[in-house]
Write a protein that holds these residues in place. Structure first.
Motif, PDB file in Angstrom:
ATOM      1  N   ASP B  35      -6.456  -8.040   0.271  1.00  0.00           N
ATOM      2  CA  ASP B  35      -6.024  -6.868   1.032  1.00  0.00           C
ATOM      3  C   ASP B  35      -4.555  -6.582   0.752  1.00  0.00           C
ATOM      4  OD1 ASP B  35      -8.339  -6.107   2.380  1.00  0.00           O
ATOM      5  OD2 ASP B  35      -8.084  -7.682   3.879  1.00  0.00           O
ATOM      6  N   VAL B  36      -4.261  -5.317   0.488  1.00  0.00           N
ATOM      7  CA  VAL B  36      -2.877  -4.861   0.328  1.00  0.00           C
ATOM      8  C   VAL B  36      -2.641  -3.862   1.451  1.00  0.00           C
ATOM      9  CG1 VAL B  36      -1.185  -3.816  -1.225  1.00  0.00           C
ATOM     10  CG2 VAL B  36      -3.105  -5.151  -2.163  1.00  0.00           C
ATOM     11  N   GLU B  37      -1.679  -4.147   2.309  1.00  0.00           N
ATOM     12  CA  GLU B  37      -1.607  -3.444   3.591  1.00  0.00           C
ATOM     13  C   GLU B  37      -0.169  -3.389   4.091  1.00  0.00           C
ATOM     14  OE1 GLU B  37      -3.829  -6.268   6.055  1.00  0.00           O
ATOM     15  OE2 GLU B  37      -1.952  -7.364   6.297  1.00  0.00           O
ATOM     16  N   VAL B  40       2.389   0.845   3.503  1.00  0.00           N
ATOM     17  CA  VAL B  40       1.911   1.484   2.269  1.00  0.00           C
ATOM     18  C   VAL B  40       1.122   2.734   2.645  1.00  0.00           C
ATOM     19  CG1 VAL B  40       1.794  -0.661   0.938  1.00  0.00           C
ATOM     20  CG2 VAL B  40      -0.209   0.087   2.237  1.00  0.00           C
ATOM     21  N   GLN B  42      -1.434   3.874   0.789  1.00  0.00           N
ATOM     22  CA  GLN B  42      -2.827   3.691   0.362  1.00  0.00           C
ATOM     23  C   GLN B  42      -3.207   2.213   0.409  1.00  0.00           C
ATOM     24  OE1 GLN B  42      -4.995   5.970  -0.500  1.00  0.00           O
ATOM     25  NE2 GLN B  42      -3.863   7.781  -1.173  1.00  0.00           N
ATOM     26  N   PRO B  43      -3.610   1.702   1.567  1.00  0.00           N
ATOM     27  CA  PRO B  43      -4.031   0.294   1.616  1.00  0.00           C
ATOM     28  C   PRO B  43      -5.158   0.043   0.607  1.00  0.00           C
ATOM     29  CG  PRO B  43      -3.852   1.209   3.826  1.00  0.00           C
ATOM     30  CD  PRO B  43      -3.726   2.364   2.879  1.00  0.00           C
ATOM     31  N   GLN B  44      -5.188  -1.171   0.064  1.00  0.00           N
ATOM     32  CA  GLN B  44      -6.163  -1.506  -0.974  1.00  0.00           C
ATOM     33  C   GLN B  44      -6.991  -2.709  -0.535  1.00  0.00           C
ATOM     34  OE1 GLN B  44      -5.745  -0.022  -4.417  1.00  0.00           O
ATOM     35  NE2 GLN B  44      -4.533   1.410  -3.190  1.00  0.00           N
ATOM     36  N   ARG B  45      -8.227  -2.755  -0.983  1.00  0.00           N
ATOM     37  CA  ARG B  45      -9.006  -3.998  -0.923  1.00  0.00           C
ATOM     38  C   ARG B  45      -9.570  -4.207  -2.317  1.00  0.00           C
ATOM     39  NH1 ARG B  45     -13.091  -6.881   3.229  1.00  0.00           N
ATOM     40  NH2 ARG B  45     -11.043  -7.215   4.155  1.00  0.00           N
ATOM     41  N   ALA B 104      -0.592   1.220  -4.293  1.00  0.00           N
ATOM     42  CA  ALA B 104      -0.659   1.284  -2.822  1.00  0.00           C
ATOM     43  C   ALA B 104       0.398   2.233  -2.254  1.00  0.00           C
ATOM     44  CB  ALA B 104      -0.475  -0.117  -2.238  1.00  0.00           C
ATOM     45  N   ARG B 181      -3.865 -11.886   1.123  1.00  0.00           N
ATOM     46  CA  ARG B 181      -3.279 -10.707   1.754  1.00  0.00           C
ATOM     47  C   ARG B 181      -1.864 -10.487   1.246  1.00  0.00           C
ATOM     48  NH1 ARG B 181      -3.997 -12.483   6.671  1.00  0.00           N
ATOM     49  NH2 ARG B 181      -1.954 -12.500   7.624  1.00  0.00           N
ATOM     50  N   THR B 183       1.244  -8.071   2.316  1.00  0.00           N
ATOM     51  CA  THR B 183       1.641  -7.203   3.423  1.00  0.00           C
ATOM     52  C   THR B 183       3.054  -6.683   3.181  1.00  0.00           C
ATOM     53  OG1 THR B 183       0.351  -8.662   4.860  1.00  0.00           O
ATOM     54  CG2 THR B 183       1.789  -7.054   5.940  1.00  0.00           C
TER      55      THR B 183
END
Lengths: 359, 359
Positions: B35-37, B40, B42-45, B104, B181, B183
């Motif tokens: 998870d990129v959160e 940002v 555009q959060p990414q999974r 992101a 993760r 963050t």
């Protein structure tokens, strides 16, 4: 091997235990050859290509250091201070030792085979290349292998590249690494590692008996999560599937028992299928309903000829074969460590959770 | 890593050092995602397949534990008791960290990036998943990688499978394993591993500065052969090519010097070609004419911005960055240990000889 790695039936590269007496030799495999010599009619010199051209055999083997558990003996024994992690399981591929001896035509006078490595050092005031022997009949066993691959890859430098001996069922010291010479003897071998090291001696003046096959042992994956420095374990209350593996060099594992109350009571574990064959460890599981409080969890194994893992092992000068039951203290809390997690800001749900992290 | 493994430019699997705070997670890569959160647009999974479908980058990196050398500090510091072997070099392959952050769309408020692993434990009374942060500008460096391969193979479980962070030049604690993760924060991260651990503190009440990039260090392959228990070295008189490797996280290595008299005099070593690039160690050699007697051999490195490896490092509460020169005591004998070898029955010529065994 950190004990959570018991989850893997085949130990990942780099987690299999190692005991290296001297330095890891840096070997040019192109210049290397194996000499087979001594009381044989046809001495051999075999290159790595020669070995790879022959019929290959493969065997999955659980290998344990004879000194596993040494650091837990009291009084303290000064040598490699293993707790209980000096073990691992690998698939070894190579050629049958017997086929080599048959080709060399061992003479009738032969009684022992000496295996000599390229690793050199000084031990007990004796400069030596590491060398160990086997009785002829042990070396002729079907499953004794001269291995050039471990888990489908060439041996790693630290595991004996380019060739090592693998003797299933025996403690690790037998499995000579960086093998350079196989010598057939008409009398027993008197080298340092045979006559002085690796003997079960009750006191300094005792010659003792040679250490040979692994005694039964079961180990378990410590449940819950660890504290960094103390490694104390914390677990959330609820169903916890304890898991571990058991082995014996003397006979197949027949029974594993679990205690969650420090040995007051024991219950049978469920043995997993015997997928890896006779010479590798056997998995087991046990469903534990963990209630809040302090618990002491352990397992013990028994093999098919009645050898049973003891609660305490017999002290000896070399600190060998300490197979005493592994007890793990576990603090079970109703909500695990949820509140502390919240305090550290890490309490949100995770996208994937490792099976070992249910505290 | 046993120091004879300095002979390998890329450290063989299983010899690269490891520092694992809690247990090795057992990860199902099929269920895993990154998870990129946070701050940002555009959060990414991202699944492992997503990552592998992108443009790959590879970098050879020398990685060292911030606690390397800790056991040599006096007074003693209680933590992982490293001598000098907590180092290794690997080729890490994965995707550029910057490409993920760009996709992101990091917000203008961002100052730090937090990397959180799946490894859970308790440390300093705080239950936590291991987490460390980087300033945004460090995370955006060209050579920062989210790595899914080590030396052309999927990450081993103990090296962070399925994904880890690799930040060339920084000490090992930065390179978060079992990454789950990323963050983006608009304020500095205050997690345990950032605010309490890994700080250069002069005394218990000192907040200290954060440990970041590796200071210069050179290590050498101990010459000759070891004694089993003491590891004391014995060498035969004659020409001995000393060899080792040097690195600095702060700038390229510019100079390595050798002393064979305990620091009374120093001579330049010959630096090897810079084959592995800026972020890996640099090999060196030095031809030593070893004469009979007792010698004390060491090396020291200096980097291109003038950081020099010290004879003694500054003690600190955490026992970090002890880069004091490694001294090796070597007993040089005219005939090495030939006579003792003869006594042990191992004096015949060998078909191949490892380069480390010339005593």
């Amino acid at each position: 091997m950190p004990l959570e790695a018991l989850r893997h039936p085949i130990t990942p590269a780099g987690l299999h235990y190692l005991l290296i007496h001297y330095d890891i030799p840096f070997v040019d495999a192109g210049a290397w050859a194996l000499d087979v010599e001594g009381a044989v009619a046809q001495p051999q010199r075999l290159t790595l290509d020669d070995l790879r051209a022959r019929e290959a055999v493969e065997v999955a083997v659980t290998m344990e250091c004879a000194g596993n558990g040494r650091a837990l003996f009291d009084p303290h024994v000064v040598s490699q201070p293993w707790l209980r992690d000096a073990v691992g399981t690998a698939r070894w591929r190579g050629i049958s030792m017997r086929s080599v001896l048959e080709e060399a035509r061992v003479e009738d006078s032969a009684v022992e085979i000496v295996f000599t490595g390229l690793d050199r050092g000084i031990e007990g005031d004796v400069a030596q290349e590491y060398a160990r022997s086997l009785p002829l009949e042990e070396a002729m066993r079907d499953e004794v292998v001269l291995a050039y691959e471990m888990n489908s890859a060439p041996l790693l430098p630290q595991h004996g590249y380019p060739l090592r001996l693998v003797v299933p069922g025996w403690y690790g010291m037998t499995n000579v690494k960086w093998l350079s010479r196989v010598t057939v003897l008409a009398e027993p071998f008197a080298g340092y590692q045979q006559s002085r090291a690796y003997r079960m001696r009750a006191h300094e003046d005792d010659d003792g008996e040679a250490v040979q096959r692994m005694v039964p042992r079961s180990l378990l994956v410590p449940p819950g999560i660890p504290e960094f420095l103390t490694r104390a374990r914390t677990l959330r209350a609820g169903i916890c599937v304890l898991e571990g593996r058991a082995w014996s060099g003397q006979a197949p594992i027949e029974h594993v028992e679990i205690s969650v109350d420090g040995g007051a009571t024991w219950e049978p574990a469920q043995l997993a299928a015997d997928d890896l064959g006779r010479w590798a460890w056997r998995g087991w599981t046990y469903e534990w309903e963990a209630r809040p409080g302090a618990h002491r969890v352990g397992s013990r194994a028994r093999d098919a000829v009645g050898n049973a893992q003891p609660l305490a092992a017999t002290w000896n000068v070399g600190g060998y074969a300490n197979s005493a039951v592994q007890w793990v203290n576990v603090a079970v809390a109703e909500f695990g460590v949820t509140r502390e997690r919240a305090r550290s800001g890490a309490s949100r749900p995770r996208p994937a959770r490792p099976s070992g992290s249910r505290a």
